[in-house]
Design an enzyme around this catalytic site. Sequence first.
Site, PDB file in Angstrom:
ATOM      1  CG  ASP A  38      -1.407   1.278   1.558  1.00  0.00           C
ATOM      2  OD1 ASP A  38      -2.297   1.715   0.777  1.00  0.00           O
ATOM      3  OD2 ASP A  38      -1.203   1.659   2.682  1.00  0.00           O
ATOM      4  CG  ASP A 266      -1.511   2.474   6.700  1.00  0.00           C
ATOM      5  OD1 ASP A 266      -1.930   2.074   5.494  1.00  0.00           O
ATOM      6  OD2 ASP A 266      -1.719   3.599   7.019  1.00  0.00           O
TER       7      ASP A 266
HETATM    8  P1  ADP Z   1      -4.960   5.436  -0.169  1.00  0.00           P
HETATM    9  O1  ADP Z   1      -5.270   4.204  -0.786  1.00  0.00           O
HETATM   10  O2  ADP Z   1      -3.973   6.094  -0.430  1.00  0.00           O
HETATM   11  O3  ADP Z   1      -5.046   5.331   1.366  1.00  0.00           O
HETATM   12  P2  ADP Z   1      -7.825   6.342  -0.209  1.00  0.00           P
HETATM   13  O4  ADP Z   1      -8.703   5.225  -0.580  1.00  0.00           O
HETATM   14  O5  ADP Z   1      -8.004   6.635   1.114  1.00  0.00           O
HETATM   15  O6  ADP Z   1      -6.314   6.233  -0.426  1.00  0.00           O
HETATM   16  O7  ADP Z   1      -8.136   7.773  -1.060  1.00  0.00           O
HETATM   17  C1  ADP Z   1      -8.122   7.613  -2.442  1.00  0.00           C
HETATM   18  C2  ADP Z   1      -8.378   9.045  -3.062  1.00  0.00           C
HETATM   19  O8  ADP Z   1      -9.652   9.418  -2.713  1.00  0.00           O
HETATM   20  C3  ADP Z   1      -7.509  10.113  -2.534  1.00  0.00           C
HETATM   21  O9  ADP Z   1      -6.080  10.435  -3.147  1.00  0.00           O
HETATM   22  C4  ADP Z   1      -8.449  11.543  -2.927  1.00  0.00           C
HETATM   23  O10 ADP Z   1      -8.326  11.681  -4.192  1.00  0.00           O
HETATM   24  C5  ADP Z   1     -10.009  10.799  -2.657  1.00  0.00           C
HETATM   25  N1  ADP Z   1     -10.093  11.204  -1.365  1.00  0.00           N
HETATM   26  C6  ADP Z   1     -10.396  10.278  -0.361  1.00  0.00           C
HETATM   27  N2  ADP Z   1     -10.938  10.870   0.644  1.00  0.00           N
HETATM   28  C7  ADP Z   1     -10.982  12.350   0.471  1.00  0.00           C
HETATM   29  C8  ADP Z   1     -11.292  13.373   1.389  1.00  0.00           C
HETATM   30  N3  ADP Z   1     -11.488  13.545   2.557  1.00  0.00           N
HETATM   31  N4  ADP Z   1     -10.835  14.615   0.665  1.00  0.00           N
HETATM   32  C9  ADP Z   1     -10.559  14.732  -0.701  1.00  0.00           C
HETATM   33  N5  ADP Z   1     -10.062  13.733  -1.197  1.00  0.00           N
HETATM   34  C10 ADP Z   1     -10.399  12.670  -0.719  1.00  0.00           C
HETATM   35 MG    MG Z   2      -2.442   3.401   3.704  1.00  0.00          MG
END
Ligand code: ADP
Ligand code: MG
Length: 321
Positions: A38, A266
């Site tokens: 990740d 994580d």
């Molecule tokens: P990761 O796998 O990197 O942990 P997430 O699944 O949490 O990513 O989020 C993926 C994408 O969704 C982010 O890169 C962003 O573009 C969008 N996103 C998610 N939550 C938010 C938020 N609270 N505000 C703005 N964009 C968000």
């Molecule tokens: Mg992560």
Amino acid sequence: ATPTALMAGTGKAAENGILFRDGEAIQTMKDLDIVVLDKTGTITEGNHSVTDVVVQPGRSSATDGGITTGNPGDDTASASGRELDADELIRLAASAERGSEHPIGNAMVEYAEESGIELSDPDAFESVPGKGITATVDGRTVSVGNPKFFDDELEGNLPTHIANRLRELEQEGKTTVIVGLEDEPVGLVSTADTIKDESVEAIAELHDRGIETWLLTGDNERTARAIAEQVDIDPERVLASVLPQEKIDKVSQLQDQGYNVGMVGDGINDAPALKQANVGIAIGTGTDIAIQSSDVSLVRGQLDALVDAFTLSEKIFSKIK
Ligand code: ADP
Ligand code: MG
């Protein structure tokens, strides 16, 4: 392995911050062909901070968002709302993100506080995992998220300035989200995250052992590739824009191709994929649910312990056959 060898092994591992759920986890480790990592919180620290704020030129923050360029002296913008400059854009976005627990949202709220920007209380906060959030701020609908959050066609139809800056910022490895006012894109906010100290070397050591590494993230392709490049993960092995429920599918696709797959994560979003993997490896500084879904946890949260876990698995299970 004899029970004694296993006991001694797990004890030694624990001293080094590697907790195995059981003997089977130690045994399976050495057979992994692929380790899927990740991005946020695993390869990187997961502490985002705001780096760039972009405002579409000629926008006012009024509901009707009148274009004010080409009308010198026209004060429509200030008459119908505060002028939409970088501070006002951040004020709206951070106010909307107040209800969010996402690192991107936290970064915006922190940035606003540090800049002395006073936030409003949002109403009707809604969050769509992997996409973005929306809320009512001072009576106006503010949306913050990736192009997918607005609509699938949006990326091709963004105002030129926003579209160009979005591409550039993503290429710099910055996570960049669009800020919309009444569903119209009016600006961008970038956040960046630092790569953990041990990530580069640990990934290189996995490669030396003949283990393939993949990067899996909900972030966009360009940002994901920029981070992959910095830790020397093959750009062909970047799985980006993955929705939380899709992480599990990516792991099982690789398994269907005949690989033994380890997954390191994580977050809450990683938990199902950790369960699906042949060995689920949790970052010990991550969420409880990731740790509970894993077979191994790396207490100190650094990837060098992963390399030690492989060494240990090989040692214990090659000695005794
Ligand atoms: P990761 O796998 O990197 O942990 P997430 O699944 O949490 O990513 O989020 C993926 C994408 O969704 C982010 O890169 C962003 O573009 C969008 N996103 C998610 N939550 C938010 C938020 N609270 N505000 C703005 N964009 C968000
Ligand atoms: Mg992560």
